[in-house]
Design a protein around this motif. Structure first.
Motif, mmCIF file in Angstrom:
data_model
loop_
_atom_site.group_PDB
_atom_site.id
_atom_site.type_symbol
_atom_site.label_atom_id
_atom_site.label_comp_id
_atom_site.label_asym_id
_atom_site.label_seq_id
_atom_site.Cartn_x
_atom_site.Cartn_y
_atom_site.Cartn_z
ATOM 1 N N VAL A 585 4.647 5.307 -5.901
ATOM 2 C CA VAL A 585 3.349 5.482 -5.772
ATOM 3 C C VAL A 585 2.469 4.820 -6.632
ATOM 4 O O VAL A 585 1.414 4.287 -6.128
ATOM 5 N N GLN A 586 3.045 4.630 -7.879
ATOM 6 C CA GLN A 586 2.148 3.654 -8.706
ATOM 7 C C GLN A 586 1.967 2.291 -8.166
ATOM 8 O O GLN A 586 0.840 1.666 -8.297
ATOM 9 N N VAL A 587 3.134 1.723 -7.789
ATOM 10 C CA VAL A 587 3.021 0.550 -7.693
ATOM 11 C C VAL A 587 2.424 0.248 -6.108
ATOM 12 O O VAL A 587 1.449 -0.844 -6.055
ATOM 13 N N ALA A 588 2.611 1.131 -5.253
ATOM 14 C CA ALA A 588 1.725 1.417 -4.075
ATOM 15 C C ALA A 588 0.171 1.227 -4.270
ATOM 16 O O ALA A 588 -0.564 0.685 -3.479
ATOM 17 N N GLY A 589 -0.181 2.017 -5.313
ATOM 18 C CA GLY A 589 -1.627 1.819 -5.556
ATOM 19 C C GLY A 589 -2.154 0.785 -6.100
ATOM 20 O O GLY A 589 -3.413 0.734 -6.540
ATOM 21 N N ARG A 590 -1.367 -0.300 -6.274
ATOM 22 C CA ARG A 590 -2.150 -1.574 -6.766
ATOM 23 C C ARG A 590 -2.464 -2.190 -5.562
ATOM 24 O O ARG A 590 -3.199 -3.289 -5.512
ATOM 25 N N ALA A 591 -2.220 -1.876 -4.244
ATOM 26 C CA ALA A 591 -2.697 -2.525 -3.074
ATOM 27 C C ALA A 591 -4.087 -2.205 -2.531
ATOM 28 O O ALA A 591 -4.397 -0.960 -2.615
ATOM 29 N N GLY A 592 -4.575 -3.231 -2.318
ATOM 30 C CA GLY A 592 -6.030 -2.828 -1.599
ATOM 31 C C GLY A 592 -6.895 -2.023 -2.224
ATOM 32 O O GLY A 592 -7.446 -1.034 -1.838
ATOM 33 N N ARG A 593 -7.165 -2.326 -3.544
ATOM 34 C CA ARG A 593 -8.004 -1.505 -4.355
ATOM 35 C C ARG A 593 -9.626 -2.039 -4.081
ATOM 36 O O ARG A 593 -10.455 -0.924 -4.356
ATOM 37 N N ALA A 594 -9.707 -3.016 -3.823
ATOM 38 C CA ALA A 594 -11.151 -3.366 -3.471
ATOM 39 C C ALA A 594 -11.344 -2.805 -2.007
ATOM 40 O O ALA A 594 -11.079 -2.180 -1.537
ATOM 41 N N ASP A 595 -12.236 -3.791 -1.183
ATOM 42 C CA ASP A 595 -12.597 -3.236 0.088
ATOM 43 C C ASP A 595 -11.957 -3.829 0.973
ATOM 44 O O ASP A 595 -12.205 -3.815 2.280
ATOM 45 N N ARG A 596 -10.833 -4.444 0.789
ATOM 46 C CA ARG A 596 -9.927 -4.751 1.811
ATOM 47 C C ARG A 596 -8.577 -3.950 1.781
ATOM 48 O O ARG A 596 -8.034 -3.498 0.687
ATOM 49 N N PRO A 597 -8.040 -3.119 3.156
ATOM 50 C CA PRO A 597 -7.306 -2.491 3.063
ATOM 51 C C PRO A 597 -5.804 -2.897 2.667
ATOM 52 O O PRO A 597 -5.521 -4.203 3.084
ATOM 53 N N GLY A 598 -5.219 -2.213 2.217
ATOM 54 C CA GLY A 598 -3.784 -2.670 1.589
ATOM 55 C C GLY A 598 -2.634 -2.358 2.398
ATOM 56 O O GLY A 598 -2.789 -1.151 3.463
ATOM 57 N N GLU A 599 -1.533 -2.815 2.313
ATOM 58 C CA GLU A 599 -0.279 -2.759 2.978
ATOM 59 C C GLU A 599 0.996 -2.548 2.195
ATOM 60 O O GLU A 599 1.042 -3.353 1.269
ATOM 61 N N VAL A 600 1.561 -1.492 2.190
ATOM 62 C CA VAL A 600 2.778 -1.537 1.381
ATOM 63 C C VAL A 600 4.044 -1.373 2.066
ATOM 64 O O VAL A 600 4.094 -0.501 3.011
ATOM 65 N N LEU A 601 4.974 -2.218 1.831
ATOM 66 C CA LEU A 601 6.304 -2.048 2.552
ATOM 67 C C LEU A 601 7.567 -1.765 1.728
ATOM 68 O O LEU A 601 7.622 -2.653 0.646
ATOM 69 N N ILE A 602 8.213 -0.747 1.880
ATOM 70 C CA ILE A 602 9.511 -0.410 1.054
ATOM 71 C C ILE A 602 10.659 -0.746 1.727
ATOM 72 O O ILE A 602 11.075 -0.199 2.789
ATOM 73 N N GLN A 603 11.375 -1.862 1.084
ATOM 74 C CA GLN A 603 12.731 -2.031 1.578
ATOM 75 C C GLN A 603 13.944 -0.845 1.234
ATOM 76 O O GLN A 603 13.979 -0.730 -0.067
ATOM 77 N N SER A 604 14.793 -0.623 2.032
ATOM 78 C CA SER A 604 15.622 0.462 1.947
ATOM 79 C C SER A 604 16.708 0.212 2.883
ATOM 80 O O SER A 604 16.672 0.103 3.809
ATOM 81 N N GLN A 605 18.044 0.776 2.199
ATOM 82 C CA GLN A 605 19.230 0.823 3.105
ATOM 83 C C GLN A 605 19.221 2.226 3.521
ATOM 84 O O GLN A 605 20.126 2.615 4.437
ATOM 85 N N TYR A 606 18.388 3.103 2.917
ATOM 86 C CA TYR A 606 18.509 4.682 3.232
ATOM 87 C C TYR A 606 17.139 5.043 3.925
ATOM 88 O O TYR A 606 16.583 5.955 3.087
ATOM 89 N N PRO A 607 16.611 4.325 4.993
ATOM 90 C CA PRO A 607 15.212 5.094 5.254
ATOM 91 C C PRO A 607 14.953 6.368 5.696
ATOM 92 O O PRO A 607 13.996 6.976 5.533
ATOM 93 N N ASP A 608 16.169 7.082 6.167
ATOM 94 C CA ASP A 608 16.274 8.725 6.219
ATOM 95 C C ASP A 608 16.396 9.538 5.171
ATOM 96 O O ASP A 608 16.567 10.805 5.268
ATOM 97 N N HIS A 609 16.416 8.842 3.925
ATOM 98 C CA HIS A 609 16.482 9.559 2.651
ATOM 99 C C HIS A 609 15.360 10.575 2.579
ATOM 100 O O HIS A 609 14.179 10.058 2.851
#
Ligand SMILES: [Zn+2]
Ligand SMILES: [Zn+2]
Length: 735
Positions: A585-609
């Motif tokens: 959540v903290q690292v995701a919070g670095r995205a898009g803090r100004a007026d540009r929308p941000g995108e967060v992509l998380i790579q995982s081998q276990y996306p159903d966790h």
């Protein structure tokens, strides 16, 4: 014969003995002041904690105080109470607790001049700048330009802003281009401090938070629970402003030195008052000065890391603990393992001073305390300004081609964001080049000689085959050319930040990469330079460890990639899930803090966790609610209280046997359970074998009563002197 009572001073002395020492009363030796006393054959500095009408020590054995070192006590009665409470609660020798509270030079009995030294440019200096005399002396030129722009600057501010400035300044002073002034610059305690700036218009949520935290007569503890970008710092500034305007002082705590400059700058820019900054990056002298300034009321704002919680601050009116969830508030090394956040709460309670804990990802302890009514809950649910929350998605690493640790969808997204002129941030909690060096023929992996761990491959002088280092004990070794077992070639396996940096430079040529980890940024100056390159836009891609998740504000970053979320999904530590959720959540919070929308992509081998799914679908609050239920079902903190007795020895079995003996001598107590001893998760570290014994109770008072009887008994075990052991109350890691 009638007993003659002899009045004494009870003095804290830095020694492993769990007691105060009695000395004859001396003139001026009031509680809170430093004294020099004979101790055995030595002469040491101690702190008077109390006076007593009589002593248990026979009169003939009582010795006298040699000198009283302070004209006025350094610690108030309330400060002494906090330190004594901490020694009792953490069951740690009181003299060592007091030593933690005092800067080194003051511990050595030195006097700290309360004077402030400030420096400014001379007319000759301005002339030298104008005619370009110093063109060839770049550092001198830069320092002069700094003074030309800033006017007079005091040494404390220089230490914080320009580490290593002194030799350059000395040279310039010899040339009469700079001048130094000594003066007593302080602002009287209780004087109202003015705000220099108004600050931005508040959002509705910020306004109600500020109203709550500036209410007349406010006390108690408060959780400021605000998503990243919601403007918590502005709320801190307003709350601090109100306390300062009432003539009170403010303590602001932050987790790490990397964060201190930014928070410090915001407070410096806002208030017309001397500020003392206390952190481990200071020289002994600078630290003693800053401490003294705070303790004598010369500073009205004290910004500091962990041990700043003990700094005396006359007329304290507000305590702020920023990023309260951060594990660096808990001392996890050495003997005195205190939690600065918990002690900040106690300090506020003892003095009726309000405490604000702030975080975008509050600890489960604090959220539980909200439920119990021990903390009020103040929420900032939305980002300030026009910033919208980032869109978060998972990338299934099993379903997409992955090239050198980067899945195709992430690579395409990086391309798109760079093409749009944005910056990109990639997070990987693994420094070095590769976590393992592997022989592909026989399966040999490079081991650390002193730990149950593999050596990490590091670049040396930019070569992919460089050196090996152990991240647990610090051991280093050159990388062997061939497998020592079979003679076959060796291959680095896996990805660390150094390797990702190399990969990114290849995948995205023409976009400068900036790496943030402990290897690339050893000095504070390197960190500020790197941050500067990000802000100026010369760096386009940021790759780094935990360092990147901490409070930095990078307005042009619109894409955040988490390269490997899986590292702690299956950890046995009951806090691992909480830490992982906070990090994401903290690292995701670095995205898009100004007026540009941000995108967060998380790579995982276990996306159903379940953890990842909950986090994406219901956010941190949803995760926290589930996690608290799990903790309750399993009787883990905050639904129980823990203490760990940790021991280590170079010989196997010694630590384990000591802990078995410690368990044996424990007097059974109702509601207190002992578990173990067991070998630590990593048994051998830096050539020592580790083991631990856990003590658990559902009630703090029961645990404390048990420890009070047990710890001295453990100490009296014959083996306790030959091995290392430490009691960790409220441990963060129980591995
Ligand atoms: Zn081999
Ligand atoms: Zn090692």
């Amino acid at each position: 014969l009638p007993q003659v009572k002899i009045p004494v001073c009870q003095i804290a002395i830095e020694t492993p003995l769990r007691r105060l020492f009695d000395y004859h009363l001396a003139e001026g030796a009031v509680p809170g002041s430093r004294v020099r006393v004979p101790f055995g054959r030595q002469h040491v500095v101690g702190i008077v904690v109390a006076q007593a009408a009589d002593s248990e020590v026979p009169a003939a054995k009582l010795r006298g105080i040699e000198a009283v070192l302070d004209a006025a006590p350094l610690f108030s009665t309330a400060d002494l109470a906090l330190l004594t409470w901490a020694a009792d609660y953490y069951h740690h020798p009181v003299g060592e607790v007091f030593a933690t509270a005092l800067p080194r030079l003051l511990r050595l009995g030195r006097d700290v001049a309360p004077v402030q030294r400030s420096w400014h440019i001379t007319n000759a200096g301005r002339a030298a700048l104008a005619d370009g005399t110093l063109r060839r002396a770049r550092r001198q030129q830069q320092l002069l330009e700094y003074f030309a722009a800033k006017g007079a600057v005091d040494e404390q501010a220089l230490d914080a802003a320009l580490p290593g400035w002194r030799p350059v300044a000395r040279t310039l002073r010899e040339k009469s281009l700079l001048e130094m002034n000594e003066q007593t610059r302080s602002i009287a305690t209780r004087e109202a401090v003015q705000s220099l700036q108004q600050g931005p218009v508040l959002t509705a949520a910020q306004q109600s938070a500020v109203d709550a935290l500036t209410a007349p007569g406010l006390a108690g503890a408060h959780l400021l629970d605000g998503v990243t970008g919601s403007g918590k710092t502005e709320v801190y500034l307003r709350a601090a402003g109100a306390a300062l305007a009432r003539g009170r002082s403010v303590l602001v705590m932050c987790p790490e030195i990397g964060l201190t400059p930014q928070l410090l700058e915001r407070f410096e820019a806002r208030f017309d008052a001397p500020i003392a900054a206390l952190h481990s990056g200071l020289t002994d002298t600078a630290r003693a000065r800053a401490w003294h300034l705070a303790a004598t009321g010369g500073a009205r704002i004290v910004v500091g890391t962990r041990s700043a919680v003990f700094t005396p601050i006359p007329n304290l009116g507000l305590i702020i603990v920023d990023e309260e969830h951060d594990s660096s508030y808990k001392q996890q090394e050495g003997g005195f393992r205190y939690s600065a956040r918990d002690l900040a709460l106690l300090r506020g309670q003892q003095r009726g001073v309000p405490v604000v804990l702030g975080s975008a990802t509050p600890s489960l302890e604090s959220l539980h305390n909200v439920k119990l009514g021990r903390l009020t809950h103040i929420e900032l649910p939305e980002r300030a300004g026009s910033a919208t929350p980032p869109r978060i998605a998972l990338i299934d690493m099993r379903a997409h081609p992955v090239n050198r640790g980067i899945a195709t969808p992430l690579r395409h997204a990086i391309d798109a964001h760079l093409a749009a002129g944005s910056q990109v941030l990639l997070f990987l909690n693994r420094r070095g080049y590769a976590p393992t060096l592997l022989c592909q023929s026989c399966g040999w992996v490079a081991p650390c000689e002193s730990c149950d761990a593999r050596l990490t491959v590091h670049l040396a002088g930019g070569r992919a085959c460089g050196s090996l280092a152990c991240h647990h004990c610090g051991a280093e070794a050159p990388q062997p050319e061939r497998c020592p077992r079979c003679g076959y070639g060796l291959q680095p396996l896996g990805h660390g930040t150094e390797r990702v940096e190399e990969t990114l430079a290849e995948f995205f040529p023409g976009h400068a990469v900036e790496r943030f980890d402990r290897d690339s940024l050893r000095a504070p100056k390197q960190l500020t330079d790197a941050i500067e390159r990000v802000h100026s836009g010369s760096a386009r891609i940021l790759v780094g460890t935990q360092m990147l998740t901490k409070g930095h504000h990078f307005p042009d970053v619109t894409l955040v990639g988490v390269l490997n979320a899986d590292q702690s999904l299956f950890s046995t530590d009951f806090r691992a899930a909480e830490r992982l959720a906070q990090t994401i959540v903290q690292v995701a919070g670095r995205a898009g803090r100004a007026d540009r929308p941000g995108e967060v992509l998380i790579q995982s081998q276990y996306p159903d966790h379940p953890l990842l799914k909950t986090l994406l679908e219901r956010g941190y609050a949803g995760f926290a609610a589930d996690a608290l239920q799990e903790r309750q079902a399993a009787h883990w903190p905050p639904f129980s209280r823990l203490a760990l007795l940790r021991a280590s020895d170079p010989e196997p079995e010694v630590a384990l046997n000591f802990l078995k003996a410690a368990r044996k001598i424990a007097t059974p107590a109702a509601g207190v359970a002992l578990r173990g001893p067991v070998p630590a998760a990593m048994v051998r570290r830096a050539g020592r074998y580790y083991a631990q014994l856990m003590v658990e109770s559902s009630q703090r008072t029961r645990l404390q009563a048990f420890l009070a009887g047990w710890v001295p008994a453990v100490e009296s075990l014959a083996t306790s002197r030959s091995l290392r052991w430490v009691l960790d109350v409220d441990p963060l890691e129980v591995l």
